[in-house]
Design a protein around this motif. Sequence first.
Motif, PDB file in Angstrom:
ATOM      1  N   LEU A  25      -4.031   8.526  -3.837  1.00 20.12           N
ATOM      2  CA  LEU A  25      -4.460   9.736  -4.536  1.00 20.12           C
ATOM      3  C   LEU A  25      -4.902   9.336  -5.943  1.00 20.12           C
ATOM      4  CD1 LEU A  25      -1.559  12.110  -3.430  1.00 20.12           C
ATOM      5  CD2 LEU A  25      -3.909  12.090  -2.548  1.00 20.12           C
ATOM      6  N   VAL A  26      -6.193   9.474  -6.209  1.00 22.16           N
ATOM      7  CA  VAL A  26      -6.744   9.039  -7.492  1.00 22.16           C
ATOM      8  C   VAL A  26      -6.531  10.095  -8.567  1.00 22.16           C
ATOM      9  CG1 VAL A  26      -8.842   8.310  -8.682  1.00 22.16           C
ATOM     10  CG2 VAL A  26      -8.456   7.606  -6.310  1.00 22.16           C
ATOM     11  N   ASP A  27      -6.709  11.362  -8.205  1.00 24.77           N
ATOM     12  CA  ASP A  27      -6.617  12.450  -9.170  1.00 24.77           C
ATOM     13  C   ASP A  27      -5.220  13.054  -9.167  1.00 24.77           C
ATOM     14  OD1 ASP A  27      -9.403  12.224  -9.736  1.00 24.77           O
ATOM     15  OD2 ASP A  27      -9.832  13.337  -7.893  1.00 24.77           O
ATOM     16  N   PRO A  28      -4.717  13.490 -10.329  1.00 24.55           N
ATOM     17  CA  PRO A  28      -3.350  14.002 -10.402  1.00 24.55           C
ATOM     18  C   PRO A  28      -3.199  15.465  -9.994  1.00 24.55           C
ATOM     19  CG  PRO A  28      -4.317  13.977 -12.592  1.00 24.55           C
ATOM     20  CD  PRO A  28      -5.337  13.358 -11.671  1.00 24.55           C
ATOM     21  N   ASP A  29      -4.308  16.156  -9.723  1.00 27.07           N
ATOM     22  CA  ASP A  29      -4.227  17.594  -9.452  1.00 27.07           C
ATOM     23  C   ASP A  29      -4.472  17.943  -7.991  1.00 27.07           C
ATOM     24  OD1 ASP A  29      -6.883  16.922  -9.410  1.00 27.07           O
ATOM     25  OD2 ASP A  29      -7.570  18.629 -10.607  1.00 27.07           O
ATOM     26  N   VAL A  30      -4.394  16.966  -7.091  1.00 31.46           N
ATOM     27  CA  VAL A  30      -4.659  17.221  -5.671  1.00 31.46           C
ATOM     28  C   VAL A  30      -3.665  18.240  -5.112  1.00 31.46           C
ATOM     29  CG1 VAL A  30      -4.677  16.188  -3.373  1.00 31.46           C
ATOM     30  CG2 VAL A  30      -5.741  14.981  -5.290  1.00 31.46           C
ATOM     31  N   PHE A  31      -2.393  18.042  -5.363  1.00 33.28           N
ATOM     32  CA  PHE A  31      -1.386  18.938  -4.804  1.00 33.28           C
ATOM     33  C   PHE A  31      -1.471  20.330  -5.426  1.00 33.28           C
ATOM     34  CE2 PHE A  31       1.821  15.392  -3.456  1.00 33.28           C
ATOM     35  CZ  PHE A  31       0.859  14.878  -2.609  1.00 33.28           C
ATOM     36  N   ARG A  32      -1.845  20.411  -6.689  1.00 35.87           N
ATOM     37  CA  ARG A  32      -2.019  21.722  -7.329  1.00 35.87           C
ATOM     38  C   ARG A  32      -3.119  22.510  -6.611  1.00 35.87           C
ATOM     39  NH1 ARG A  32      -0.812  23.991 -12.058  1.00 35.87           N
ATOM     40  NH2 ARG A  32       0.061  22.027 -12.851  1.00 35.87           N
ATOM     41  N   THR A  33      -4.224  21.828  -6.312  1.00 28.99           N
ATOM     42  CA  THR A  33      -5.321  22.495  -5.622  1.00 28.99           C
ATOM     43  C   THR A  33      -4.899  22.945  -4.236  1.00 28.99           C
ATOM     44  OG1 THR A  33      -6.934  21.184  -6.856  1.00 28.99           O
ATOM     45  CG2 THR A  33      -7.707  22.250  -4.840  1.00 28.99           C
ATOM     46  N   GLU A  49       0.832  -1.207   0.000  1.00 24.58           N
ATOM     47  CA  GLU A  49       0.000   0.000   0.000  1.00 24.58           C
ATOM     48  C   GLU A  49       0.869   1.260   0.000  1.00 24.58           C
ATOM     49  OE1 GLU A  49      -0.402  -2.629   1.835  1.00 24.58           O
ATOM     50  OE2 GLU A  49      -2.534  -3.130   2.134  1.00 24.58           O
ATOM     51  N   VAL A  50       1.960   1.239   0.765  1.00 27.91           N
ATOM     52  CA  VAL A  50       2.855   2.398   0.803  1.00 27.91           C
ATOM     53  C   VAL A  50       3.478   2.638  -0.568  1.00 27.91           C
ATOM     54  CG1 VAL A  50       5.002   3.307   1.766  1.00 27.91           C
ATOM     55  CG2 VAL A  50       3.318   2.231   3.274  1.00 27.91           C
ATOM     56  N   ALA A  51       3.889   1.562  -1.236  1.00 29.25           N
ATOM     57  CA  ALA A  51       4.475   1.697  -2.575  1.00 29.25           C
ATOM     58  C   ALA A  51       3.461   2.290  -3.550  1.00 29.25           C
ATOM     59  CB  ALA A  51       4.963   0.338  -3.064  1.00 29.25           C
ATOM     60  N   ALA A  52       2.202   1.834  -3.485  1.00 32.85           N
ATOM     61  CA  ALA A  52       1.167   2.366  -4.367  1.00 32.85           C
ATOM     62  C   ALA A  52       0.884   3.831  -4.056  1.00 32.85           C
ATOM     63  CB  ALA A  52      -0.107   1.538  -4.231  1.00 32.85           C
ATOM     64  N   LEU A  53       0.868   4.183  -2.773  1.00 31.84           N
ATOM     65  CA  LEU A  53       0.637   5.580  -2.398  1.00 31.84           C
ATOM     66  C   LEU A  53       1.766   6.472  -2.901  1.00 31.84           C
ATOM     67  CD1 LEU A  53      -0.818   7.821  -0.867  1.00 31.84           C
ATOM     68  CD2 LEU A  53       0.315   7.040   1.222  1.00 31.84           C
ATOM     69  N   LEU A  54       3.012   6.033  -2.733  1.00 36.44           N
ATOM     70  CA  LEU A  54       4.144   6.826  -3.216  1.00 36.44           C
ATOM     71  C   LEU A  54       4.093   6.987  -4.739  1.00 36.44           C
ATOM     72  CD1 LEU A  54       7.032   5.405  -1.002  1.00 36.44           C
ATOM     73  CD2 LEU A  54       6.050   7.708  -0.909  1.00 36.44           C
ATOM     74  N   GLU A  55       3.633   5.960  -5.425  1.00 36.86           N
ATOM     75  CA  GLU A  55       3.478   6.070  -6.878  1.00 36.86           C
ATOM     76  C   GLU A  55       2.432   7.115  -7.242  1.00 36.86           C
ATOM     77  OE1 GLU A  55       2.434   3.204 -10.733  1.00 36.86           O
ATOM     78  OE2 GLU A  55       2.865   2.311  -8.774  1.00 36.86           O
ATOM     79  N   SER A  56       1.322   7.149  -6.481  1.00 42.17           N
ATOM     80  CA  SER A  56       0.287   8.160  -6.760  1.00 42.17           C
ATOM     81  C   SER A  56       0.777   9.559  -6.424  1.00 42.17           C
ATOM     82  CB  SER A  56      -0.992   7.826  -5.982  1.00 42.17           C
ATOM     83  OG  SER A  56      -0.876   8.079  -4.595  1.00 42.17           O
ATOM     84  N   VAL A  57       1.648   9.677  -5.414  1.00 38.70           N
ATOM     85  CA  VAL A  57       2.258  10.976  -5.103  1.00 38.70           C
ATOM     86  C   VAL A  57       3.150  11.418  -6.251  1.00 38.70           C
ATOM     87  CG1 VAL A  57       3.954  12.104  -3.599  1.00 38.70           C
ATOM     88  CG2 VAL A  57       2.116  10.735  -2.597  1.00 38.70           C
ATOM     89  N   ALA A  58       3.919  10.493  -6.807  1.00 41.41           N
ATOM     90  CA  ALA A  58       4.829  10.816  -7.898  1.00 41.41           C
ATOM     91  C   ALA A  58       4.089  11.243  -9.165  1.00 41.41           C
ATOM     92  CB  ALA A  58       5.723   9.618  -8.201  1.00 41.41           C
ATOM     93  N   LYS A  59       2.818  10.863  -9.301  1.00 39.64           N
ATOM     94  CA  LYS A  59       2.037  11.204 -10.490  1.00 39.64           C
ATOM     95  C   LYS A  59       1.339  12.560 -10.377  1.00 39.64           C
ATOM     96  CE  LYS A  59       1.131   6.434 -11.945  1.00 39.64           C
ATOM     97  NZ  LYS A  59       0.094   5.371 -12.133  1.00 39.64           N
ATOM     98  N   GLN A  60       1.486  13.242  -9.262  1.00 35.46           N
ATOM     99  CA  GLN A  60       0.863  14.557  -9.110  1.00 35.46           C
ATOM    100  C   GLN A  60       1.484  15.556 -10.080  1.00 35.46           C
ATOM    101  OE1 GLN A  60      -1.820  15.486  -6.846  1.00 35.46           O
ATOM    102  NE2 GLN A  60      -1.937  13.263  -7.118  1.00 35.46           N
ATOM    103  N   ASP A  61       0.638  16.425 -10.655  1.00 35.19           N
ATOM    104  CA  ASP A  61       1.172  17.366 -11.644  1.00 35.19           C
ATOM    105  C   ASP A  61       1.928  18.539 -11.004  1.00 35.19           C
ATOM    106  OD1 ASP A  61      -0.946  18.873 -10.690  1.00 35.19           O
ATOM    107  OD2 ASP A  61      -2.134  18.745 -12.524  1.00 35.19           O
ATOM    108  N   VAL A  62       1.819  18.701  -9.698  1.00 30.78           N
ATOM    109  CA  VAL A  62       2.693  19.599  -8.938  1.00 30.78           C
ATOM    110  C   VAL A  62       3.474  18.733  -7.959  1.00 30.78           C
ATOM    111  CG1 VAL A  62       2.787  21.433  -7.211  1.00 30.78           C
ATOM    112  CG2 VAL A  62       1.252  21.657  -9.177  1.00 30.78           C
ATOM    113  N   PRO A  63       4.734  18.507  -8.200  1.00 30.06           N
ATOM    114  CA  PRO A  63       5.496  17.588  -7.343  1.00 30.06           C
ATOM    115  C   PRO A  63       5.798  18.225  -5.993  1.00 30.06           C
ATOM    116  CG  PRO A  63       6.934  18.573  -8.986  1.00 30.06           C
ATOM    117  CD  PRO A  63       5.543  19.022  -9.327  1.00 30.06           C
TER     118      PRO A  63
END
Length: 291
Positions: free
Chosen positions: A93-101, A19-33
Motif C-alpha cells: 500500500l503506497v498511499d496512507p489513505d486507502v483504508f479511509r477511502t 514482502e509480508v513484513a513490508a506489506l504489514l508495515e504499509s498497513v500499519a501506516k494507514q491513517d485509519v487503522p
Amino acid sequence: MSEPRLGVAILTMGNRPGEVAALLESVAKQDVPPTRVVVVGNGSPLPEMPEHVTAVELDENLGVSGGRNVAWQRLRAFGDVDVVIDLDDDGLLVDPDVFRTVRDLYADDPRLGIVSFRIADETGETQRRHVPRLRAGDPMRGGEVTTFLGGGHALSVPMLDRIGGWPDEFFFTHEETDLAWRALDAGWKVLYVPELLLQHPRTSPARHAVYHRMTARNRVWLARRHLPLPLVPVYLGTWTLLTLARTRALDGLRAWAGGFLEGVRTPCGTRRPMRWRTVWRMTRLGRPPVI
C-alpha cells in the motif's frame, strides 16, 4: 453502514517473509487503522508476526479460495469487522489513505458489496488483465463493474453472510468471478476504484504450472454453476476461440483441453443460475456473461 470496521486478510505460502513484513508495515501506516489483521499460512509455517496480527497456520494448502475463506471467517468470528480487505502477500500500500477511502465508500452505500483496487507495478503501469472491464485502455476509469481483482479488494461482511464466501472447489483462478456473479445476482454492487492502489510486481498468471488446466476447468464450472442454459455454450464457445487464438504453446493447449474435460466431467457444486435480470444488468455494465 456507519463507520464500518475494517479487517485485513493476507494469505501467504511462507515463501515471501520480506514482502509480508513490508506489506504489514504499509498497513500499519494507514491513517485509519484496521480493527483486525489476520495472516494465514496456507500449508506453511509463518515467521514471527507483530503482536497485533493474528497468525493462522494451515496444515495443507487450501488454495486461494480455501485460504481466503479461513481468513474472512476468522475475522468474522471476532465480531468487530464489517469489511474484509484482502491483499496479496507481495503487494504494498503506497498511499496512507486507502483504508479511509474504503471505509467512506461503504459508509455511504449500504448496497456496496465489493470494491476492487487498482494494481500497478513499481513503474506505475497497470497490466491489461488487471483492469476489470473489457475496455481496458484507461485503467484510471472507475465505476461499477462485473468482476474484481483478487490481488487487492474489499468485501462487505453482510454480503458474504448473504451469498457465502469463496468457492472452495476452485482452488485458484476465476474465484473472483464466481463471487462477483453471486453478489450481482443478489443485488449488490461491484465497484472499481482506481484511486485505491496496490503496488504489485509485474507477473504472468501462467507462471503457475496448473494455470492452463485450472483456468479451463473453472470456466466450465462457472458456466455450469451460474449461467442460464442458453448462455452456457455461448460463453464456453467464446472462451474456447479466444484461448485458441491467444495460446501459442502446445503444452499449454494440452493442459487447457484436459482442464476443460475435467470441468465437464466433475462435480462443480450447487447450480444456481443467475436471473435474466442480472444478465441484463451485466450487459448494461459493459460485460454480458458470455465473455
